[in-house]
Design an enzyme around this catalytic site. Structure first.
Site, PDB file in Angstrom:
ATOM      1  N   ASP A 277       4.472  12.914  -8.930  1.00  0.00           N
ATOM      2  CA  ASP A 277       4.148  13.373  -7.577  1.00  0.00           C
ATOM      3  C   ASP A 277       5.290  14.247  -7.024  1.00  0.00           C
ATOM      4  O   ASP A 277       5.060  15.330  -6.479  1.00  0.00           O
ATOM      5  CB  ASP A 277       3.913  12.148  -6.675  1.00  0.00           C
TER       6      ASP A 277
ATOM      7  N   LYS B 213       5.561  18.521  -6.164  1.00  0.00           N
ATOM      8  CA  LYS B 213       6.105  19.143  -4.946  1.00  0.00           C
ATOM      9  C   LYS B 213       7.210  20.146  -5.297  1.00  0.00           C
ATOM     10  O   LYS B 213       7.268  21.244  -4.734  1.00  0.00           O
ATOM     11  CB  LYS B 213       6.640  18.045  -4.016  1.00  0.00           C
TER      12      LYS B 213
ATOM     13  N   GLU C  90       0.669   5.357  -4.709  1.00  0.00           N
ATOM     14  CA  GLU C  90      -0.579   6.076  -4.971  1.00  0.00           C
ATOM     15  C   GLU C  90      -1.528   5.147  -5.744  1.00  0.00           C
ATOM     16  O   GLU C  90      -1.087   4.175  -6.369  1.00  0.00           O
ATOM     17  CB  GLU C  90      -0.292   7.301  -5.859  1.00  0.00           C
TER      18      GLU C  90
ATOM     19  N   GLY D  86       0.812  -1.222   0.000  1.00  0.00           N
ATOM     20  CA  GLY D  86       0.000   0.000   0.000  1.00  0.00           C
ATOM     21  C   GLY D  86       0.837   1.260   0.000  1.00  0.00           C
ATOM     22  O   GLY D  86       0.369   2.337   0.370  1.00  0.00           O
TER      23      GLY D  86
HETATM   24  P1  NAP Z   1      -7.190   8.629   0.561  1.00  0.00           P
HETATM   25  O1  NAP Z   1      -6.786   7.778   1.697  1.00  0.00           O
HETATM   26  O2  NAP Z   1      -7.403   8.025  -0.768  1.00  0.00           O
HETATM   27  O3  NAP Z   1      -8.522   9.391   0.993  1.00  0.00           O
HETATM   28  C1  NAP Z   1      -9.243  10.201   0.112  1.00  0.00           C
HETATM   29  C2  NAP Z   1     -10.545  10.592   0.794  1.00  0.00           C
HETATM   30  O4  NAP Z   1     -11.261  11.462  -0.056  1.00  0.00           O
HETATM   31  C3  NAP Z   1     -11.455   9.396   1.092  1.00  0.00           C
HETATM   32  O5  NAP Z   1     -12.025   9.529   2.354  1.00  0.00           O
HETATM   33  C4  NAP Z   1     -12.525   9.507   0.011  1.00  0.00           C
HETATM   34  O6  NAP Z   1     -13.787   9.015   0.431  1.00  0.00           O
HETATM   35  C5  NAP Z   1     -12.598  11.018  -0.155  1.00  0.00           C
HETATM   36  N1  NAP Z   1     -13.118  11.378  -1.460  1.00  0.00           N
HETATM   37  C6  NAP Z   1     -12.634  11.069  -2.661  1.00  0.00           C
HETATM   38  N2  NAP Z   1     -13.418  11.567  -3.628  1.00  0.00           N
HETATM   39  C7  NAP Z   1     -14.435  12.201  -2.997  1.00  0.00           C
HETATM   40  C8  NAP Z   1     -15.585  12.900  -3.418  1.00  0.00           C
HETATM   41  N3  NAP Z   1     -15.866  13.026  -4.711  1.00  0.00           N
HETATM   42  N4  NAP Z   1     -16.422  13.408  -2.493  1.00  0.00           N
HETATM   43  C9  NAP Z   1     -16.149  13.269  -1.181  1.00  0.00           C
HETATM   44  N5  NAP Z   1     -15.071  12.619  -0.718  1.00  0.00           N
HETATM   45  C10 NAP Z   1     -14.241  12.092  -1.613  1.00  0.00           C
HETATM   46  O7  NAP Z   1      -6.164   9.831   0.344  1.00  0.00           O
HETATM   47  P2  NAP Z   1      -5.095  10.373   1.380  1.00  0.00           P
HETATM   48  O8  NAP Z   1      -3.880   9.511   1.313  1.00  0.00           O
HETATM   49  O9  NAP Z   1      -5.706  10.649   2.681  1.00  0.00           O
HETATM   50  O10 NAP Z   1      -4.657  11.757   0.663  1.00  0.00           O
HETATM   51  C11 NAP Z   1      -5.436  12.905   0.758  1.00  0.00           C
HETATM   52  C12 NAP Z   1      -4.655  14.092   0.206  1.00  0.00           C
HETATM   53  O11 NAP Z   1      -3.449  14.241   0.944  1.00  0.00           O
HETATM   54  C13 NAP Z   1      -4.205  13.931  -1.260  1.00  0.00           C
HETATM   55  O12 NAP Z   1      -4.212  15.189  -1.870  1.00  0.00           O
HETATM   56  C14 NAP Z   1      -2.787  13.415  -1.136  1.00  0.00           C
HETATM   57  O13 NAP Z   1      -1.995  13.696  -2.257  1.00  0.00           O
HETATM   58  C15 NAP Z   1      -2.328  14.198   0.068  1.00  0.00           C
HETATM   59  N6  NAP Z   1      -1.188  13.610   0.773  1.00  0.00           N
HETATM   60  C16 NAP Z   1      -1.282  12.339   1.222  1.00  0.00           C
HETATM   61  C17 NAP Z   1      -0.217  11.800   1.918  1.00  0.00           C
HETATM   62  C18 NAP Z   1      -0.264  10.406   2.462  1.00  0.00           C
HETATM   63  O14 NAP Z   1       0.700   9.986   3.082  1.00  0.00           O
HETATM   64  N7  NAP Z   1      -1.349   9.683   2.304  1.00  0.00           N
HETATM   65  C19 NAP Z   1       0.941  12.574   2.130  1.00  0.00           C
HETATM   66  C20 NAP Z   1       0.978  13.892   1.666  1.00  0.00           C
HETATM   67  C21 NAP Z   1      -0.106  14.403   0.992  1.00  0.00           C
HETATM   68  P3  NAP Z   1     -14.035   7.464   0.798  1.00  0.00           P
HETATM   69  O15 NAP Z   1     -13.142   7.182   1.980  1.00  0.00           O
HETATM   70  O16 NAP Z   1     -15.453   7.385   1.156  1.00  0.00           O
HETATM   71  O17 NAP Z   1     -13.643   6.708  -0.428  1.00  0.00           O
HETATM   72  N1  HSE Z   2       3.213   8.962  -2.747  1.00  0.00           N
HETATM   73  C1  HSE Z   2       3.813   9.992  -1.961  1.00  0.00           C
HETATM   74  C2  HSE Z   2       5.200   9.537  -1.548  1.00  0.00           C
HETATM   75  C3  HSE Z   2       2.943  10.297  -0.761  1.00  0.00           C
HETATM   76  O1  HSE Z   2       5.518   8.355  -1.674  1.00  0.00           O
HETATM   77  O2  HSE Z   2       5.999  10.350  -1.108  1.00  0.00           O
HETATM   78  C4  HSE Z   2       3.304  11.576  -0.100  1.00  0.00           C
HETATM   79  O3  HSE Z   2       3.114  12.666  -0.919  1.00  0.00           O
END
Ligand code: NAP
Ligand code: HSE
Length: 428
Positions: free
Chosen positions: A203, A207, A192, A189
């Protein structure tokens, strides 16, 4: 007594749930530090029924993130859905149009639409804060916009994608080929939903585009970045680099030159004893250079629930304290359009060339390099494969332009079994 700061959170995945958890666990600490309570009024995600392992019953639910963004009972719209278009952008624009500040972790949206969103926010007297969008838990946006505000920034570089760094270090540690480690990372997991965003360098380039804008006072220019992913890096390249005292890293570099803004995100060889060379696993590292401060190295977790939510909370706390400022470190109207410039600084390059195993093949390649004015520093022909002989070459310093000319000429020699791999050797 100050009014609470009321949040609407759209997106309850890894980051959104992390933010809810911190807000529930650290409510008293956040209030003590900001001088006001920070509360959640309403939340939104795709599926209302999903068990997210956190109690959401205290908050109103909206199916539509745009409706959430417009609610009268929120002061700040927290966008944690992701995606450069669609609901994230629609809801962010709706929030700004209704006078709400925005906190987001969405590097894709800012890299593609940062200038327009910044103009909209500043015209509306609203904020967009995005510490989590670059390098997860590392406070690099704050460092650049505030800590280094008195510096002319000369260079920004770093490893900004944890998944790629994990794959490259795991290949080296386990001696495994790219395809095996990619499958392993996917299974864990770490990638992305669209893995091409990670391994294709996109990605990380999102940044870098954001950091460049702040560092050099230019409008975000994602299209101006030279991007190359790690898909063609082989275990053979990693072993050859190690033999020569290097590691291979997906390295982003941005610097302003007399010709324009140079931005590149490419796999490079870096000295294995350098801070970037020592960076293992999913960790990120950002190196910032300023005329007064010299060099600063920031290292830490670039992704994951806790680190990313920690960065989102930093933005929320700033807004609770009454922080005000432009989106990219100076007013959007003063950011200049970037002129993109290809890197001209001479560098040594590592080349892996699959040669057809026939007389004169190596001589033809050496001739092409010589005609392009490129001098060979080291060369090794490794074990023969059924149909070709892999040749590894390290050049003396040359320009990327000369190298590209040589690579183009090589393709016309009729002795290549596959497209050559060319990796820059970065002096740090
Ligand atoms: P994620 O786990 O895939 O969660 C996305 C969330 O958005 C889910 O809760 C999903 O709903 C909701 N969603 C998607 N489409 C939607 C819609 N049309 N209406 C309402 N809700 C919607 O993503 P994440 O990892 O938390 O990442 C979120 C953001 O943070 C992204 O921009 C990502 O690039 C950024 N980011 C993430 C990380 C990381 O480590 N994960 C690090 C830095 C930045 P459901 O749960 O119901 O499907
Ligand atoms: N896919 C990204 C990474 C998540 O591996 O760094 C954080 O932006």
């Amino acid at each position: 007594m100050s009014q609470p700061l009321r949040l609407g959170i759209a997106g309850l995945g890894t980051v959104g749930v992390g933010v809810v958890r911190i807000l529930r666990k650290q409510a008293a600490l956040i209030e003590a530090r900001t001088g006001r309570a920070v509360t959640i009024s309403a939340v939104s995600a795709r599926s209302r029924d999903k068990d997210r392992g956190v109690n959401l019953s205290d908050y109103a639910w909206e199916d539509d993130p745009v409706a959430l963004a417009k609610r009268d009972d929120i002061d700040v719209f927290v966008e944690l859905m992701g995606g450069d278009e669609g609901p994230a952008k629609d809801a962010t624009e709706a929030a700004l149009a209704s006078g709400k500040d925005v906190v987001t972790a969405n590097k894709a949206m800012l890299a593609m639409h940062g200038q327009a969103l910044a103009e909209q926010a500043e015209a509306a007297g609203c904020l967009i804060r995005y510490e989590a969008a670059v390098a997860g838990g590392i406070p690099v946006i704050k460092t650049l916009t505030e800590g280094l505000a008195g510096n002319e920034i000369t260079r920004v570089m770093g490893v900004m994608n944890g998944s790629c760094n994990y794959i490259l270090t795991r290949m080296e540690d386990a001696g495994l080929p790219y395809a095996d480690v990619f499958a392993e990372a996917d299974g864990l997991g770490y990638l992305e939903a669209d893995p091409a965003l990670d391994v294709g360098g996109i990605d990380a380039a999102h940044k870098l585009a954001i950091l460049s804008s702040i560092a050099f006072g230019t409008q975000v220019d994602f299209a101006g970045i030279e991007i190359e992913g790690i898909e063609r890096v082989s275990i053979e390249d990693i072993k050859a680099a190690a033999d020569m005292g290097y590691k291979i890293k997906l390295l982003g570099v941005a610097q302003m030159t007399g010709r324009g803004l140079e931005q590149r995100m490419q796999p490079c060889l870096v000295p294995d004893r350098s801070p970037l060379g020592q960076l293992a696993g999913g960790t990120n590292m950002i190196v910032l250079e300023g005329d007064a401060v010299g060099q600063i190295v920031l290292r830490g977790p670039g992704a994951g629930e806790g680190p990313t939510a920690s960065a989102v909370l930093s933005d929320i706390c700033d807004i609770a304290r009454g922080w005000h400022g432009p989106v990219f470190g100076q007013k959007a109207s003063t950011l200049t359009a970037a002129t993109s410039a290809m890197s001209q600084a001479p560098a040594a390059f590592y080349l892996r060339i699959g040669l057809l195993d026939k007389p004169g093949a190596l001589a033809k390649i050496a001739t092409v390099l010589g005609e392009a004015g490129i001098s060979i520093n080291r060369m090794r022909q490794t074990e023969h494969r059924s149909d070709h002989a892999p040749v590894l070459i390290v050049t003396h310093k040359t320009s990327r332009k000369a190298l590209d000319e040589a690579l183009a000429a090589m393709s016309g020699t009729g002795v290549l079994a596959s497209d050559p791999v060319a990796l820059r050797i970065e002096d740090l």
